[in-house]
Structures are given as structure tokens and as C-alpha cells.
Design a protein around this motif. Structure first.
Motif, PDB file in Angstrom:
ATOM      1  N   GLU A  40       0.628  -1.479  -0.212  1.00  0.00           N
ATOM      2  CA  GLU A  40      -0.083   0.314  -0.116  1.00  0.00           C
ATOM      3  C   GLU A  40       0.665   1.185   0.042  1.00  0.00           C
ATOM      4  N   ARG A  66       0.034  -6.533   2.863  1.00  0.00           N
ATOM      5  CA  ARG A  66      -1.223  -5.216   2.919  1.00  0.00           C
ATOM      6  C   ARG A  66      -0.725  -5.116   2.043  1.00  0.00           C
ATOM      7  N   GLN A  90      -7.919   0.333   4.296  1.00  0.00           N
ATOM      8  CA  GLN A  90      -9.027   1.755   3.983  1.00  0.00           C
ATOM      9  C   GLN A  90      -9.757   0.945   3.430  1.00  0.00           C
ATOM     10  N   MET A 142      -8.096  -4.322   7.809  1.00  0.00           N
ATOM     11  CA  MET A 142      -8.015  -3.157   8.567  1.00  0.00           C
ATOM     12  C   MET A 142      -8.826  -2.217   9.554  1.00  0.00           C
ATOM     13  N   GLU A 144      -9.423   0.926  10.527  1.00  0.00           N
ATOM     14  CA  GLU A 144      -8.409   2.488  10.234  1.00  0.00           C
ATOM     15  C   GLU A 144      -9.082   3.318   9.409  1.00  0.00           C
ATOM     16  N   ASP A 170      -4.338   6.038  10.529  1.00  0.00           N
ATOM     17  CA  ASP A 170      -5.057   7.126   9.689  1.00  0.00           C
ATOM     18  C   ASP A 170      -6.415   7.240  10.635  1.00  0.00           C
TER      19      ASP A 170
END
Ligand code: 3PY
Ligand code: MG
Length: 248
Positions: A40, A66, A90, A142, A144, A170
Motif C-alpha cells: 500500500e 498488506r 482502508q 484493517m 482505520e 489513519d
């Protein structure tokens, strides 16, 4: 599925931001447990990842990717190359988590496509392989975004989700707190996510950027934490060299 490990220390992982084989070798030598290819934010392309994954596995490291985006092709590439699991960044909410985590599991559990790749020994296979592969690969979602945090219980309950991975930076930004500072509010978010994972009998993980966050991760039973990355390690080493010269 791994259970929460409250009495055990978290496994130690590092992020790999560049296609650096030596970093993986050194991490294995100094006894890290796992490497996370950061597709990412890092600068690793797919061909490099396809080589780094079996290389790191052969060193005894658990390998997570990731992925650049929580999309079908990115997830399939990582798993077809033999990664032990994917970490999905995300994620917006439970609906998004259900679709994205489904890409990591073959039907009937999910919708992963069949690739005749390394994990299939470059050949056709049988039903037993697909069932075993669904158990072998981990899908960690995740948390975030503020909306994923609101849906964290439903996300943890998904059959295609094996664990939660906290993104404190994040999350702090998304919740209007600016740069993460390890405040009580940051720690409360960690506690809420850890509790949701534990209630659903799933594992969870987080970056432990300092001793306070590491202690929290340990106290709450994190399965693994990230404590460094190849570029931070390089910077620390280069700065240590300057310190020697300045003292001399
Ligand atoms: C975050 O803190 O946002 C992460 O993605 C962890 O690296
Ligand atoms: Mg993040």
C-alpha cells in the motif's frame, strides 16, 4: 483460526517497504517472526513480491501482504504467490469488509478465483486443496476508518475475516484527532477493536511504535505487532554511524 493469546507475548513483525532481500534475512537472523510486504505504501512491485514471498517463507518468516488495495486481483496475487495472509487497508464498513475479505477465500466461503499458481504447484488440484487453502490463508481486515470502527463487531463476526489489524495513524486522522499521539482516545480505540476481535474469537494486531503501545498490545492479547520497517532500520543504522563519528 488462531485464538487470542492473552498470556503470550505478541509475535514480532516488521514492514518491508522496498524489495530488500537482505532486510528479510537480517530480520530472520535477529528472530523476527513475520514480515509484512507493504504494497500500500511501500515501493514493491508484484514481480518482486512474487519472489520475496517464497524467499521469506524459506527463512522461516510468516509472510503477510498488506495489499495496495482491498481488491480481488491484488489479494489473489499475494495469496497465489504463497503469502500466509493478506492485510486489507482502508476498509470502509462491514459491507465492504464482506466483499473484500471474500476475495481471500475460495467458494463456498468466498469468491477467490482459481489461479494454477505456486500454491497449486502450477497444476490442477482437488477439492481438499481448496478447503485446506481456505484454512491456511489468513485475511486480516484493517480498522482505520471511523466507519469501519463503528462496524467493528459485524466485521469481526464475518466468516471470511480471520483477524483485525488496527491502523492507529489513519484512525486518529479519520476521527479528527490529527497525527496519532498514543493518547487515551487512541488507546480506547485499540481497546474497542481488541474487545470486538476477542468476542468474535478472532486474532488482532497493531503497530507498536513505542513501549506504551507495545505494553497495551501485550496486555490486551495482540497476536502480532509491527515494531519496525526496513527504512526506519536503515535510518537508525545510518544515524548510529554519525553518532560514532561525532563522538570520535
Ligand atoms: C495506520 O496506522 O494507518 C496504518 O496503516 C498502520 O501502518
Ligand atoms: Mg493506514
Amino acid at each position: 483460526m488462531r485464538k487470542a493469546r492473552t498470556s503470550m507475548k505478541p509475535r514480532l513483525a516488521f514492514w518491508l517497504e522496498t524489495a530488500n532481500q537482505a532486510a528479510c534475512e537480517i530480520a530472520a537472523l535477529v528472530r523476527y517472526d513475520a514480515v509484512i510486504l507493504d504494497m500500500e505504501h511501500g515501493a514493491i512491485d508484484q514481480l518482486a513480491a512474487d519472489r520475496l514471498i517464497p524467499f521469506s517463507t524459506s527463512l522461516g518468516l510468516t509472510v503477510y501482504s498488506r495489499v495496495a488495495r482491498a481488491e480481488r486481483v491484488e489479494i489473489q496475487h499475494a495469496l497465489d504467490s504463497g503469502a500466509d495472509g493478506v492485510i486489507l487497508p482502508q476498509i470502509r464498513d462491514a459491507t465492504h469488509a464482506a466483499v473484500a475479505s471474500g476475495y481471500a477465500k475460495y467458494p463456498p466461503l468466498g469468491t477467490r478465483g482459481v489461479g494454477y499458481s505456486r500454491t497449486m504447484k502450477y497444476d490442477a488440484t482437488d477439492d481438499a486443496f481448496f478447503a485446506a487453502e481456505n484454512r491456511r490463508v489468513a485475511c486480516h481486515v484493517m480498522i482505520e476508518t471511523a466507519t469501519a470502527l463503528a462496524d467493528v463487531a459485524a466485521i469481526a463476526d464475518l466468516e471470511t475475516v480471520d483477524g483485525l489489524f488496527i491502523g492507529p495513524s489513519d484512525l486518529s486522522m479519520a476521527r479528527g484527532r490529527g497525527a496519532v499521539k498514543g493518547t487515551k482516545a487512541d488507546q480506547d480505540d485499540v481497546r474497542a477493536i481488541a474487545a470486538a476481535a476477542t468476542r468474535a474469537n478472532k486474532i488482532w494486531a497493531m503497530p507498536a511504535s513505542d513501549g506504551v503501545m507495545y505494553a497495551l498490545a501485550h496486555e490486551l492479547g495482540a497476536d502480532y505487532v509491527t515494531v519496525s520497517d526496513d527504512l526506519t532500520a536503515l535510518r537508525a543504522g545510518l544515524e548510529a554511524g554519525l553518532t560514532i563519528a561525532r563522538k570520535g
